[in-house]
Design a protein around this motif. Structure first.
Motif, short mmCIF file in Angstrom:
data_model
loop_
_atom_site.label_atom_id
_atom_site.label_comp_id
_atom_site.label_asym_id
_atom_site.label_seq_id
_atom_site.Cartn_x
_atom_site.Cartn_y
_atom_site.Cartn_z
N ARG A 326 0.83 -1.21 0.00
CA ARG A 326 0.00 0.00 0.00
C ARG A 326 0.86 1.26 0.00
NH1 ARG A 326 -4.45 -0.15 4.54
NH2 ARG A 326 -5.39 1.44 3.23
N GLY A 329 1.52 2.53 -3.27
CA GLY A 329 0.41 3.03 -4.08
C GLY A 329 -0.61 1.99 -4.48
N ILE A 330 -0.40 0.73 -4.04
CA ILE A 330 -1.30 -0.34 -4.46
C ILE A 330 -2.47 -0.41 -3.48
CG2 ILE A 330 -1.47 -2.83 -4.87
CD1 ILE A 330 1.57 -2.73 -5.55
N PRO A 331 -3.71 -0.21 -3.97
CA PRO A 331 -4.87 -0.23 -3.06
C PRO A 331 -4.99 -1.55 -2.32
CG PRO A 331 -5.49 0.64 -5.21
CD PRO A 331 -4.10 0.09 -5.35
N GLU A 332 -5.60 -1.50 -1.15
CA GLU A 332 -5.60 -2.67 -0.27
C GLU A 332 -6.17 -3.94 -0.91
OE1 GLU A 332 -7.23 -2.11 3.63
OE2 GLU A 332 -6.49 -4.06 4.29
N GLU A 334 -6.21 -4.87 -3.96
CA GLU A 334 -5.23 -5.34 -4.95
C GLU A 334 -3.99 -5.91 -4.24
OE1 GLU A 334 -4.58 -2.25 -7.79
OE2 GLU A 334 -3.29 -3.50 -9.06
#
Lengths: 373, 247
Positions: A326, A329-332, A334
């Motif tokens: 996260r 930048g990776i949404p939770e 995903e």
């Protein structure tokens, strides 16, 4: 088919201790009737295909090579309760016979069930590969409604034959799926198997494999992705009856909601099976405090010069790993999907066929929403 | 510009940050030094949004946008990057896939077009070459089997590809030998420019010989107790942190 449910295996049997079939008794299963399906239900695979709808071969949608035909063959005797039920009520299945030295490429075997009212299906398939023959079998089960799909597959591989068997159990949410696979593997032959378990309210895949000739090799891998109140059982008995054989099992369960996974793996090494190399790993990822895994590895060894190992791990997603993803930048959701995909990756190792790999990857993608929401 | 005003935070019932005031203008590199337990790592985690820290007062904004109200991934999209003191291993996740997924998530959040695998690899390889890193870094699983130095280099590689507005380097020098330290420092220096700022958190002065900061702040007991130019780092190296808490 009223006598159907009288002889179900009960939990008093050790092999059925963790999986209770009594939910089947809530339904009055009828024999299936032929149905027509939309060809759009078929996966887009450029290969021969065998299409069963409600247990009947759909000749219009099937593309059968010379070595595959519909068959109502005799069932091999077995003392397994579900195999006996299958033999009693058995329907025609496919018979595949690959001649010696033939590389038959790949074929799709798809069983689609369309149950208006509850139906029960008992197909019996037989797959035989001659000496040095090769086949990739993509084996899909899917459907709609309430039904019980209880297929038995009898596989026999002659010397140096190679079968890659990729199974996708994507049955309807309310369906029951209990598959029994017998595999007899001769010298230097290889049975490479991967099962992806996504569907059904209750399912079991039960493998009985015999490594009967020197240098035979088997991979029995699986990934079970379960949510809600799904129950899935992976049971295997691998018998090493000859020397210098290898068996590898990697079974991964990802369990969300109130789902329950079962792993029962047994390796039997006969006195003659010196230099056996056996490996068995069962790992579970629990995504919810209400999920459950029951894991029962067993080794029974009568030879004195063997290498056998087994292990089981149970864990949860690591918050440190989720935060790391996260923070980049990776949404939770995903991030969780990436970690689950990574967790099952090892089980997918036998899937070397490109189209099969792509099909299974898409099916896995389709399962994220139920696991990470 | 990163603007922190009177920021207080605690873990459980323990007050760790007790009113931090700090401004890092765009284009500048600031160092935060301090003894163990001063709150250095807590500050980096509070800014990047890790769970378990409760902000009890104050604000932190990046170019006027409230960071504290955002999820970690939203902060990353806003331009925050945390280089971890202990980078996390992700078995089964390929490094190239990981960094591309992150970059595309950030691009998507900003409404910019995503990069396909080919375009990404081209950019990643160029970055790897520029940073003098081995190319197999992209093929391996994220940080799995990496040496301490390789893990920190991988942080710098991610930073170079994600191009943050503010990078927070949390004790990036810990566990590094001098060669690895130089590579990491070169990586940070290569990003220096009017659109990049950094907060370099370190216990020791030696990293600051390679990443020369515009300002040095001393964090002790949850507060900034002194600020000065790069020479402050040398002073601390000579005299230690003793006595600063009272200042």
């Amino acid at each position: 088919m009223s006598d159907l449910l009288a002889n179900l295996p009960g939990r008093h049997l050790e092999a059925w201790h963790y999986t209770d079939l009594k939910a089947l008794k809530s339904f009055a299963f009828a024999a299936p009737a032929p149905a027509a399906i939309d060809s759009a239900l078929l996966p887009d695979l450029a290969m021969n295909r065998i299409v069963f709808v409600n247990g009947f071969l759909d000749e219009a949608l099937s593309v059968l090579p010379a070595w595959a035909r519909l068959s109502s063959h005799e069932a091999t005797k077995s003392d397994l309760p579900l195999a006996i039920l299958n033999a009693q009520h058995r329907q025609a299945g496919i018979a595949i016979d690959i001649p010696d030295d033939v590389d038959a490429g790949a074929i799709l075997l798809i069983s689609i069930s369309q149950a208006g009212a509850p139906i029960a299906l008992f197909p019996r398939h037989r797959i035989s590969l001659g000496r040095n023959a090769k086949l990739t079998l993509i084996d899909i089960a899917q459907g709609e409604g309430v039904y019980w799909h209880n297929p038995v597959s009898e596989i026999s591989l002659a010397d140096a034959a190679q079968l890659s068997h990729y199974r996708l159990q994507d049955e309807a949410e309310a369906a029951f799926h209990t598959a029994t696979i017998f595999a007899d593997i001769a010298a230097s032959a290889a049975y490479e198997s991967f099962s992806l378990v996504l569907g059904g309210q209750l399912s079991r895949a039960e493998f009985h494999a015999r490594l009967g000739g020197a240098g035979a090799d088997i991979h029995l891998n699986a990934a079970q992705l379960l949510a809600g109140t799904q129950h899935a059982d992976f049971t295997s008995v691998v018998s090493h009856d000859a020397p210098h054989c290898a068996s590898r099992q990697t079974v991964k369960s990802v369990l969300a909601g109130h789902s329950r996974g079962v792993f029962q793996g047994r390796i039997e090494v006969a006195r003659a099976a010196q230099k056996t190399d056996g490996y068995q790993m069962n790992q579970a990822l629990l995504l919810s405090p209400h999920a459950e895994i029951d894991s029962k590895p067993e080794l029974e060894i009568f030879a004195d010069d063997v290498k056998c190992s087994h292990g089981a791990t149970i864990g949860a997603l690591d918050p440190e790993q989720i935060f790391y993803l996260r923070s980049r930048g990776i949404p939770e959701p995903e991030a969780r999907a990436m970690l689950i995909r990574a967790f099952i990756d090892e089980a997918l190792a036998p899937v070397t066929h490109d189209q099969a790999r792509a099909l299974l990857e898409r099916a896995i993608e389709g399962a994220w929403s139920k696991l990470v929401s | 510009m990163l603007e922190i005003k009177n920021l207080s935070a605690r873990i459980d019932d323990k007050e760790i940050l007790r009113g931090i005031d700090l401004v890092v203008p765009q284009g500048e590199i600031h160092a935060i030094m301090g003894p163990n337990g001063a709150g250095k790592s807590t500050l980096s985690y509070v800014l990047s949004g890790r769970d378990g820290y409760e902000v009890t007062g104050g604000t932190a904004t990046l170019n006027g946008v409230d960071l504290l109200a955002m999820a970690p991934e939203e902060r990353a999209a806003a331009g925050v990057f945390l280089a971890f003191q202990y980078p996390v291993e992700l078995p089964g996740v390929g490094n190239a896939n990981f960094i591309r997924t992150a970059l595309n998530a950030i691009l998507r959040a900003r409404g910019e077009p995503e990069l396909d695998a080919v375009a990404f690899l081209k950019r990643a390889r160029a970055e790897i070459k520029r940073l003098a890193m081995p190319e197999d870094m992209l093929k391996r699983n994220v940080n799995v089997g990496f040496s301490g130095g390789e893990k920190k280099r991988n942080e710098v590689l991610q930073m170079a590809l994600l191009r943050p507005r503010i990078a927070i380097l949390d004790e990036t020098d810990s566990g590094l030998d001098i060669d690895a330290l130089k590579i990491v420092a070169d990586g940070v220096n290569a990003l220096r420019g009017p659109d990049f700022s950094a907060l370099v958190i370190t216990h020791y002065q030696r990293l600051l010989d390679h990443i020369v900061p515009d300002y040095v702040h001393v964090l002790a007991n949850g507060r900034i107790v002194r600020s000065g130019g790069p020479e402050l780092a040398h002073e601390l190296e000579a005299h230690g942190y003793a006595g600063l808490e009272a200042a």
